[in-house]
Scaffold this active site. Structure first.
Site, PDB file in Angstrom:
ATOM      1  N   HIS A 157       9.090  14.773 -61.634  1.00  0.00           N
ATOM      2  CA  HIS A 157       9.744  13.509 -61.273  1.00  0.00           C
ATOM      3  C   HIS A 157      11.172  13.555 -61.793  1.00  0.00           C
ATOM      4  O   HIS A 157      11.452  13.107 -62.907  1.00  0.00           O
ATOM      5  CB  HIS A 157       8.944  12.334 -61.848  1.00  0.00           C
ATOM      6  CG  HIS A 157       9.482  10.986 -61.493  1.00  0.00           C
ATOM      7  ND1 HIS A 157       8.719   9.837 -61.574  1.00  0.00           N
ATOM      8  CD2 HIS A 157      10.706  10.570 -61.064  1.00  0.00           C
ATOM      9  CE1 HIS A 157       9.437   8.794 -61.214  1.00  0.00           C
ATOM     10  NE2 HIS A 157      10.663   9.215 -60.910  1.00  0.00           N
TER      11      HIS A 157
ATOM     12  N   HIS B 197      15.109  13.063 -59.969  1.00  0.00           N
ATOM     13  CA  HIS B 197      15.950  12.852 -58.782  1.00  0.00           C
ATOM     14  C   HIS B 197      17.168  13.744 -58.962  1.00  0.00           C
ATOM     15  O   HIS B 197      17.922  13.558 -59.929  1.00  0.00           O
ATOM     16  CB  HIS B 197      16.380  11.388 -58.682  1.00  0.00           C
ATOM     17  CG  HIS B 197      15.220  10.443 -58.619  1.00  0.00           C
ATOM     18  ND1 HIS B 197      14.743   9.921 -57.442  1.00  0.00           N
ATOM     19  CD2 HIS B 197      14.414   9.946 -59.597  1.00  0.00           C
ATOM     20  CE1 HIS B 197      13.712   9.130 -57.698  1.00  0.00           C
ATOM     21  NE2 HIS B 197      13.490   9.130 -58.998  1.00  0.00           N
TER      22      HIS B 197
ATOM     23  N   HIS C 105       7.002   6.066 -55.683  1.00  0.00           N
ATOM     24  CA  HIS C 105       7.246   5.244 -56.866  1.00  0.00           C
ATOM     25  C   HIS C 105       6.446   3.949 -56.678  1.00  0.00           C
ATOM     26  O   HIS C 105       6.552   3.306 -55.630  1.00  0.00           O
ATOM     27  CB  HIS C 105       8.726   4.888 -56.988  1.00  0.00           C
ATOM     28  CG  HIS C 105       9.601   5.998 -57.485  1.00  0.00           C
ATOM     29  ND1 HIS C 105       9.640   7.239 -56.906  1.00  0.00           N
ATOM     30  CD2 HIS C 105      10.492   6.042 -58.516  1.00  0.00           C
ATOM     31  CE1 HIS C 105      10.502   7.999 -57.559  1.00  0.00           C
ATOM     32  NE2 HIS C 105      11.046   7.299 -58.540  1.00  0.00           N
TER      33      HIS C 105
ATOM     34  N   GLU D 142       6.659   0.671 -61.159  1.00  0.00           N
ATOM     35  CA  GLU D 142       7.774   0.846 -62.106  1.00  0.00           C
ATOM     36  C   GLU D 142       8.257  -0.560 -62.492  1.00  0.00           C
ATOM     37  O   GLU D 142       8.196  -0.951 -63.644  1.00  0.00           O
ATOM     38  CB  GLU D 142       8.910   1.670 -61.480  1.00  0.00           C
ATOM     39  CG  GLU D 142      10.103   1.867 -62.416  1.00  0.00           C
ATOM     40  CD  GLU D 142      11.286   2.585 -61.760  1.00  0.00           C
ATOM     41  OE1 GLU D 142      11.346   2.635 -60.508  1.00  0.00           O
ATOM     42  OE2 GLU D 142      12.168   3.079 -62.502  1.00  0.00           O
TER      43      GLU D 142
ATOM     44  N   ASP E 107      13.279  11.809 -64.810  1.00  0.00           N
ATOM     45  CA  ASP E 107      13.720  10.836 -63.797  1.00  0.00           C
ATOM     46  C   ASP E 107      15.188  11.046 -63.390  1.00  0.00           C
ATOM     47  O   ASP E 107      15.454  11.687 -62.375  1.00  0.00           O
ATOM     48  CB  ASP E 107      13.477   9.404 -64.286  1.00  0.00           C
ATOM     49  CG  ASP E 107      13.275   8.405 -63.161  1.00  0.00           C
ATOM     50  OD1 ASP E 107      13.247   8.825 -61.987  1.00  0.00           O
ATOM     51  OD2 ASP E 107      13.135   7.199 -63.437  1.00  0.00           O
ATOM     52  N   ASP E 108      16.121  10.461 -64.131  1.00  0.00           N
ATOM     53  CA  ASP E 108      17.561  10.599 -63.840  1.00  0.00           C
ATOM     54  C   ASP E 108      18.262  10.943 -65.158  1.00  0.00           C
ATOM     55  O   ASP E 108      18.915  10.085 -65.770  1.00  0.00           O
ATOM     56  CB  ASP E 108      18.111   9.291 -63.277  1.00  0.00           C
ATOM     57  CG  ASP E 108      17.403   8.884 -61.996  1.00  0.00           C
ATOM     58  OD1 ASP E 108      17.728   9.452 -60.935  1.00  0.00           O
ATOM     59  OD2 ASP E 108      16.500   8.030 -62.061  1.00  0.00           O
TER      60      ASP E 108
HETATM   61  N1  HPA Z   1      13.361   4.307 -59.515  1.00  0.00           N
HETATM   62  C1  HPA Z   1      13.471   4.094 -58.211  1.00  0.00           C
HETATM   63  N2  HPA Z   1      14.324   4.755 -57.463  1.00  0.00           N
HETATM   64  C2  HPA Z   1      15.097   5.685 -58.025  1.00  0.00           C
HETATM   65  C3  HPA Z   1      15.034   5.938 -59.368  1.00  0.00           C
HETATM   66  C4  HPA Z   1      14.113   5.220 -60.158  1.00  0.00           C
HETATM   67  O1  HPA Z   1      13.984   5.385 -61.392  1.00  0.00           O
HETATM   68  N3  HPA Z   1      15.943   6.917 -59.615  1.00  0.00           N
HETATM   69  C5  HPA Z   1      16.528   7.228 -58.461  1.00  0.00           C
HETATM   70  N4  HPA Z   1      16.028   6.469 -57.488  1.00  0.00           N
HETATM   71 ZN    ZN Z   2      12.170   8.059 -60.165  1.00  0.00          ZN
END
Ligand code: HPA
Ligand code: ZN
Length: 350
Positions: A25, A27, A205, A208, A286-287
């Protein structure tokens, strides 16, 4: 192997360095560090709303998912050529390799590029070429997951899947990301059915920021193989039982959850509860350019905040290989490497 806390921080860091890991996971646009963002802006003559790298980092204080997404999509505007996508992906793969990631499944958001006139092939081929180089140079395996932006229409997602058809061989699956609240999974039932018919794996997703109902929908309407995040699943005992019974993986991202205020702090993060409930939870970044750390930083943070044991860490890493979309032969190889690394670490630090 013991079920006790780590003897020292150094022992924990040694374990993280020793264990081969999967990341499922991440991006790829969320790995764009401010330094590279500036370099690409210069290269492509794109104006950024920041004067310095320091100013960019200062802007990374988020209240919620949307406040992050606004900045994240602005950052993608510097990505124009195939070389840009290669450079961004290569920078991530080098960092992942340094964290002893041996397998990575990368999300990408083509609609954030095609809307600006960047061709689908430019995006996919640039990312793919970096993945090929990582395989050749380090034997690292990887795969690409095309994500649909859920704040856009399903018709736009269907057009995106069609535009990616010439590059089908470079994709392992499709996912669903962007603003969750108000954009439930069932909005994308048709496009996920089309992707499934092409033999693509499905992830989304869910949970969240959204409620457990969105996780149920992702499972029952979309038929996903994994849930990305899924932290709000823990509010629904019947859902937890379902996730456990079917070993449906949750790709959890602790530092992201903290940065986007999904959990107030890491000490109350549910990942340990997930393990105790026998869920197939695993750790991801994630990012990482936005949320303060790559994979081992995420592990180190939860080891400290939740007093995880070496056994907990091993379970999280093992779950990553179980949840991955690699073939079973490679999975067995990685699991063997994992067990050997754990045994060696235990001799030295256990
Ligand atoms: N959540 C949803 N969309 C996303 C995320 C995230 O953490 N990062 C990049 N797009
Ligand atoms: Zn994500």
């Amino acid at each position: 192997m013991t079920d006790v806390v780590f003897k020292s921080e150094q022992a924990a860091l040694a374990l993280l360095a020793a264990l081969p890991k999967a990341e499922l996971h991440v991006h790829i646009e969320g790995t764009l560090e401010p330094e590279l963002m500036f370099a690409l802006a210069m290269r492509n003559g794109v104006a950024l709303p920041y004067k310095s790298v320091g100013e960019v980092r200062a802007a990374y204080a988020f209240d919620d998912l949307q406040s992050f997404l606004d900045i994240y999509y602005a950052g993608t505007q510097v990505l124009i050529t195939q070389q840009d996508f290669f450079d961004m992906t290569w920078a991530y793969l080098e960092r992942a390799h340094a964290d002893h990631v041996v397998h990575a499944e990368l999300f990408f958001d083509p609609q954030s590029h095609t809307v600006r006139g960047v061709d689908m092939g430019t995006v996919i081929l640039g990312i793919h070429r970096a993945c090929q180089q990582a395989a050749a140079q380090w034997g690292m395996s990887s795969a690409l997951i095309l994500c649909f932006l859920r704040h856009l229409s399903e018709d736009d997602a269907i057009a995106t899947l069609l535009a990616a058809a010439p590059y089908r061989a470079h994709l392992v699956g499709v996912g669903l990301d962007s603003s969750e609240q108000g954009h439930p999974p069932d909005k994308f039932a048709r496009v996920f059915a089309k992707a499934a018919a092409q033999g693509l794996k499905l992830v989304a997703h869910a949970g969240e920021e959204g409620p457990p109902a969105y996780v149920w929908q992702a499972l029952d309407v979309l038929g996903v193989h994994r849930i990305d995040h899924g932290v709000h699943s823990m509010e629904d005992a019947a859902l937890v039982a379902r996730l456990a019974a079917e070993r449906i993986p949750l790709t959890v991202c602790p530092l992201s959850n903290m940065a986007l205020q999904v959990t107030p702090n890491l000490a109350t993060h549910p990942i340990k509860t997930m393990l105790d409930a026998n869920l197939c939870a695993m750790v991801n970044s994630d990012d990482p350019a936005y949320f303060g750390g790559y994979l081992n930083d995420n592990f180190a943070a939860i080891i400290t905040a939740l007093s995880l044991s070496p056994q907990d860490v091993l379970t999280l890493v093992r779950n990553g290989f179980e949840a991955s979309f690699i073939d079973d032969r490679l999975r067995v190889q990685y699991e063997l490497q994992l067990d050997n690394a754990m045994a060696q670490w235990t001799v030295q630090h256990g």
